[in-house]
Design an enzyme around this catalytic site. Structure first.
Site, PDB file in Angstrom:
ATOM      1  N   CYS A  67      13.752  -1.298  -0.125  1.00 24.29           N
ATOM      2  CA  CYS A  67      12.786  -1.603   0.936  1.00 24.29           C
ATOM      3  C   CYS A  67      13.240  -2.813   1.742  1.00 24.29           C
ATOM      4  O   CYS A  67      13.754  -3.795   1.204  1.00 24.29           O
ATOM      5  CB  CYS A  67      11.413  -1.865   0.308  1.00 24.29           C
ATOM      6  SG  CYS A  67      10.135  -2.176   1.539  1.00 24.29           S
ATOM      7  N   CYS A  71       8.634  -8.962   0.011  1.00 21.72           N
ATOM      8  CA  CYS A  71       7.498  -9.313  -0.857  1.00 21.72           C
ATOM      9  C   CYS A  71       8.034  -9.907  -2.177  1.00 21.72           C
ATOM     10  O   CYS A  71       8.756  -9.224  -2.916  1.00 21.72           O
ATOM     11  CB  CYS A  71       6.647  -8.075  -1.119  1.00 21.72           C
ATOM     12  SG  CYS A  71       6.237  -7.188   0.404  1.00 21.72           S
ATOM     13  N   CYS A  74       8.096  -8.042  -5.653  1.00 23.85           N
ATOM     14  CA  CYS A  74       8.381  -6.611  -5.733  1.00 23.85           C
ATOM     15  C   CYS A  74       9.797  -6.280  -6.201  1.00 23.85           C
ATOM     16  O   CYS A  74      10.787  -6.775  -5.665  1.00 23.85           O
ATOM     17  CB  CYS A  74       8.124  -5.966  -4.372  1.00 23.85           C
ATOM     18  SG  CYS A  74       8.195  -4.161  -4.467  1.00 23.85           S
ATOM     19  N   CYS A 111      -1.636   9.453  -6.961  1.00 23.48           N
ATOM     20  CA  CYS A 111      -1.242   8.473  -5.925  1.00 23.48           C
ATOM     21  C   CYS A 111       0.268   8.442  -5.798  1.00 23.48           C
ATOM     22  O   CYS A 111       0.967   8.157  -6.771  1.00 23.48           O
ATOM     23  CB  CYS A 111      -1.697   7.071  -6.310  1.00 23.48           C
ATOM     24  SG  CYS A 111      -3.442   6.935  -6.624  1.00 23.48           S
ATOM     25  N   CYS A 142      -3.859  10.390  -2.884  1.00 21.67           N
ATOM     26  CA  CYS A 142      -3.736   9.034  -2.360  1.00 21.67           C
ATOM     27  C   CYS A 142      -2.263   8.794  -2.069  1.00 21.67           C
ATOM     28  O   CYS A 142      -1.410   9.282  -2.821  1.00 21.67           O
ATOM     29  CB  CYS A 142      -4.219   8.033  -3.415  1.00 21.67           C
ATOM     30  SG  CYS A 142      -4.005   6.305  -2.934  1.00 21.67           S
ATOM     31  N   CYS A 202      -8.257   2.193   0.200  1.00 20.27           N
ATOM     32  CA  CYS A 202      -7.990   1.574  -1.097  1.00 20.27           C
ATOM     33  C   CYS A 202      -7.237   0.287  -0.794  1.00 20.27           C
ATOM     34  O   CYS A 202      -6.101   0.336  -0.294  1.00 20.27           O
ATOM     35  CB  CYS A 202      -7.141   2.513  -1.960  1.00 20.27           C
ATOM     36  SG  CYS A 202      -6.594   1.760  -3.511  1.00 20.27           S
ATOM     37  N   ARG A 274     -10.514  -1.362  -9.437  1.00 23.61           N
ATOM     38  CA  ARG A 274      -9.495  -0.834 -10.363  1.00 23.61           C
ATOM     39  C   ARG A 274      -8.756  -1.944 -11.099  1.00 23.61           C
ATOM     40  O   ARG A 274      -8.162  -2.832 -10.470  1.00 23.61           O
ATOM     41  CB  ARG A 274      -8.494   0.052  -9.612  1.00 23.61           C
ATOM     42  CG  ARG A 274      -7.462   0.662 -10.572  1.00 23.61           C
ATOM     43  CD  ARG A 274      -6.566   1.706  -9.928  1.00 23.61           C
ATOM     44  NE  ARG A 274      -7.348   2.752  -9.340  1.00 23.61           N
ATOM     45  CZ  ARG A 274      -7.165   3.227  -8.109  1.00 23.61           C
ATOM     46  NH1 ARG A 274      -6.192   2.756  -7.379  1.00 23.61           N
ATOM     47  NH2 ARG A 274      -7.943   4.174  -7.637  1.00 23.61           N
TER      48      ARG A 274
HETATM   49  N1  SAM Z   1       5.443  -0.377   0.367  1.00 25.85           N
HETATM   50  C1  SAM Z   1       4.067  -0.133   0.364  1.00 25.85           C
HETATM   51  C2  SAM Z   1       3.244  -1.376   0.494  1.00 25.85           C
HETATM   52  O1  SAM Z   1       3.776  -2.471   0.334  1.00 25.85           O
HETATM   53  O2  SAM Z   1       2.049  -1.243   0.760  1.00 25.85           O
HETATM   54  C3  SAM Z   1       3.598   0.639  -0.862  1.00 25.85           C
HETATM   55  C4  SAM Z   1       4.165   0.297  -2.218  1.00 25.85           C
HETATM   56  S1  SAM Z   1       3.823  -1.353  -2.818  1.00 25.85           S
HETATM   57  C5  SAM Z   1       4.867  -1.415  -4.252  1.00 25.85           C
HETATM   58  C6  SAM Z   1       2.147  -1.200  -3.424  1.00 25.85           C
HETATM   59  C7  SAM Z   1       1.511  -2.398  -4.074  1.00 25.85           C
HETATM   60  O3  SAM Z   1       2.034  -2.609  -5.375  1.00 25.85           O
HETATM   61  C8  SAM Z   1       1.670  -3.751  -3.430  1.00 25.85           C
HETATM   62  O4  SAM Z   1       0.827  -3.943  -2.331  1.00 25.85           O
HETATM   63  C9  SAM Z   1       1.305  -4.682  -4.566  1.00 25.85           C
HETATM   64  O5  SAM Z   1      -0.083  -4.965  -4.554  1.00 25.85           O
HETATM   65  C10 SAM Z   1       1.644  -3.878  -5.806  1.00 25.85           C
HETATM   66  N2  SAM Z   1       2.759  -4.499  -6.547  1.00 25.85           N
HETATM   67  C11 SAM Z   1       4.069  -4.413  -6.254  1.00 25.85           C
HETATM   68  N3  SAM Z   1       4.810  -5.102  -7.145  1.00 25.85           N
HETATM   69  C12 SAM Z   1       3.937  -5.651  -8.028  1.00 25.85           C
HETATM   70  C13 SAM Z   1       4.096  -6.488  -9.169  1.00 25.85           C
HETATM   71  N4  SAM Z   1       5.295  -6.911  -9.570  1.00 25.85           N
HETATM   72  N5  SAM Z   1       3.003  -6.869  -9.845  1.00 25.85           N
HETATM   73  C14 SAM Z   1       1.768  -6.442  -9.441  1.00 25.85           C
HETATM   74  N6  SAM Z   1       1.565  -5.656  -8.360  1.00 25.85           N
HETATM   75  C15 SAM Z   1       2.632  -5.266  -7.666  1.00 25.85           C
HETATM   76 FE1  SF4 Z   2       8.442  -2.956   0.199  1.00 26.92          FE
HETATM   77 FE2  SF4 Z   2       7.638  -3.698  -2.234  1.00 26.92          FE
HETATM   78 FE3  SF4 Z   2       6.784  -5.023  -0.090  1.00 26.92          FE
HETATM   79 FE4  SF4 Z   2       5.901  -2.497  -0.522  1.00 26.92          FE
HETATM   80  S1  SF4 Z   2       5.510  -4.287  -1.809  1.00 26.92           S
HETATM   81  S2  SF4 Z   2       6.627  -3.386   1.421  1.00 26.92           S
HETATM   82  S3  SF4 Z   2       7.758  -1.623  -1.482  1.00 26.92           S
HETATM   83  S4  SF4 Z   2       8.920  -4.900  -0.810  1.00 26.92           S
END
Ligand code: SAM
Ligand code: SF4
Ligand code: DTB
Length: 327
Positions: A67, A71, A74, A111, A142, A202, A274
């Site tokens: 990606c 973030c 992530c 989802c 979802c 959500c 949730r």
């Molecule tokens: N890329 C899209 C986005 O950012 O909305 C969808 C996938 S993203 C992985 C979905 C959600 O996963 C994020 O908004 C975050 O809240 C959660 N998430 C990702 N990594 C995480 C982590 N290490 N611990 C807890 N929640 C996490």
């Molecule tokens: Fe990309 Fe992870 Fe951020 Fe979603 S949470 S936008 S998958 S870096």
């Protein structure tokens, strides 16, 4: 402040001009003795839901890793050296097989998550097929695909999408310390598009990223004060991922997580709250406390997106021990 006084100060009329909750009010909730806070949250929960019913969604990562976004929590950001392997968009038949298996195990919603900043139109077309086929199995659908461009939410709605997950993740004030490649306002914009298309929203967040209690309260207020609160509010506990900037973040007191669940329940009485990421590290007793504080939904299945979740057998045993039923 006593709970009864709090009830009085928090009864602002629900209008476009008056925020329903202030950060000060939600901070007062956080500062209640834990037993008083849980008592109050459980009262709100019982007034709005069957307290012994928990909704179960199964997650599948249909496009993993690589990606563009940064973030800090992530595993799927291309900017960090994590163990997550990059994978292409999954073929339709594999997605449908996973959804069937989830349905057979007792999940009511499926989802599908993609590690995108947002979907390109040709990728969206393939996701639309997934939504149609999963819906045809009789499951709620979802997806979480990142930020949407004009017209994309409508296409998802037409394909039969029930929920779009798009988390605010953290307080607007703290957002820039965790994510620099897009803004909190960008997230709000996508939530507007989802709402306008008539898809259930959500949206929730992650706690334990180094934010203050005030930041946590502000996130809850930002969710509760949306023009219409999200139907579903995932509260994730940070899963520390080696290789990401938050890998070694100090762990938050679990009772602070419980308080966040309770604050979400009280401020968003009709939303499904949730208990999301982080369950694998939680004892059964801590999860039961989260349900008592008003959580009534969970991810069900051995995996989240790239990390683990409690095994189905452990969750089934927990449901039996607590006498709760799946919905
Ligand atoms: N890329 C899209 C986005 O950012 O909305 C969808 C996938 S993203 C992985 C979905 C959600 O996963 C994020 O908004 C975050 O809240 C959660 N998430 C990702 N990594 C995480 C982590 N290490 N611990 C807890 N929640 C996490
Ligand atoms: Fe990309 Fe992870 Fe951020 Fe979603 S949470 S936008 S998958 S870096
Ligand atoms: C949400 O709020 N939590 C889920 C789902 N929505 C997409 C994702 C949790 C991801 C946890 C880390 C991982 O498995 O990569």
């Amino acid at each position: 402040m006593q709970a009864s006084t709090l009830a009085a100060v928090s009864s602002n009329p629900q209008s476009a001009t008056a925020p329903r909750w202030t950060v000060a009010e939600v901070l007062e909730l956080y500062e209640l003795p834990l037993m008083d806070l849980i008592w109050r949250a459980q009262g709100v929960h019982r007034a709005n839901f069957d307290p012994n019913a928990i909704q179960r969604s199964t997650l599948l990562s249909v496009k993993t890793g690589g990606c563009s976004e940064d973030c800090s929590y992530c595993s799927q950001s291309a900017r960090y050296d994590t163990d997550t392997q990059r994978e292409r968009l999954m073929p339709l038949d594999e997605v449908v097989a996973a959804a069937k298996a989830a349905k057979d195990k007792g999940a009511s919603r499926f989802c599908m998550g993609a590690a995108w900043k947002g979907p390109k139109d040709n990728d969206l077309d393939r996701v639309l097929d997934m939504v149609r086929e999963v819906k045809a199995l009789g499951m709620q659908t979802c997806v979480t695909l990142g930020m949407l461009k004009d017209g994309q939410a409508e296409k998802l709605k037409d394909a039969g999408l029930d929920y779009y997950n798009h988390n605010l993740d953290t307080d607007k004030e703290f957002y820039g310390q965790v994510i620099k490649t897009h803004t909190h306002d960008d997230r709000l914009d996508t939530l507007d598009q989802v709402r306008d298309a008539g898809i259930n929203v959500c949206s929730g967040g992650i706690i334990g990223m180094g934010e203050s209690r005030k930041n946590r309260a502000a996130l809850i207020v930002q969710l509760a004060n949306l023009p219409q609160p999200p139907e579903s509010v995932p509260i994730n506990n940070l899963v520390p991922i080696p290789g990401t900037p938050l890998a070694d973040n100090p762990r938050l007191d679990p009772f602070e997580f419980v308080r966040t669940i309770a604050a979400a329940r009280i401020t968003m009485p009709k939303s499904w709250v949730r208990l999301s990421a982080g369950r694998q590290e939680m004892s059964d007793e801590l999860q039961a406390l989260c349900f008592l504080a008003g959580a009534n939904s969970m991810f069900y299945g051995d995996h989240l997106l790239t990390t683990g979740n409690p095994e189905v057998d452990r969750d089934d045993a927990l449901f039996a021990r607590l006498g709760v039923k799946a919905v």
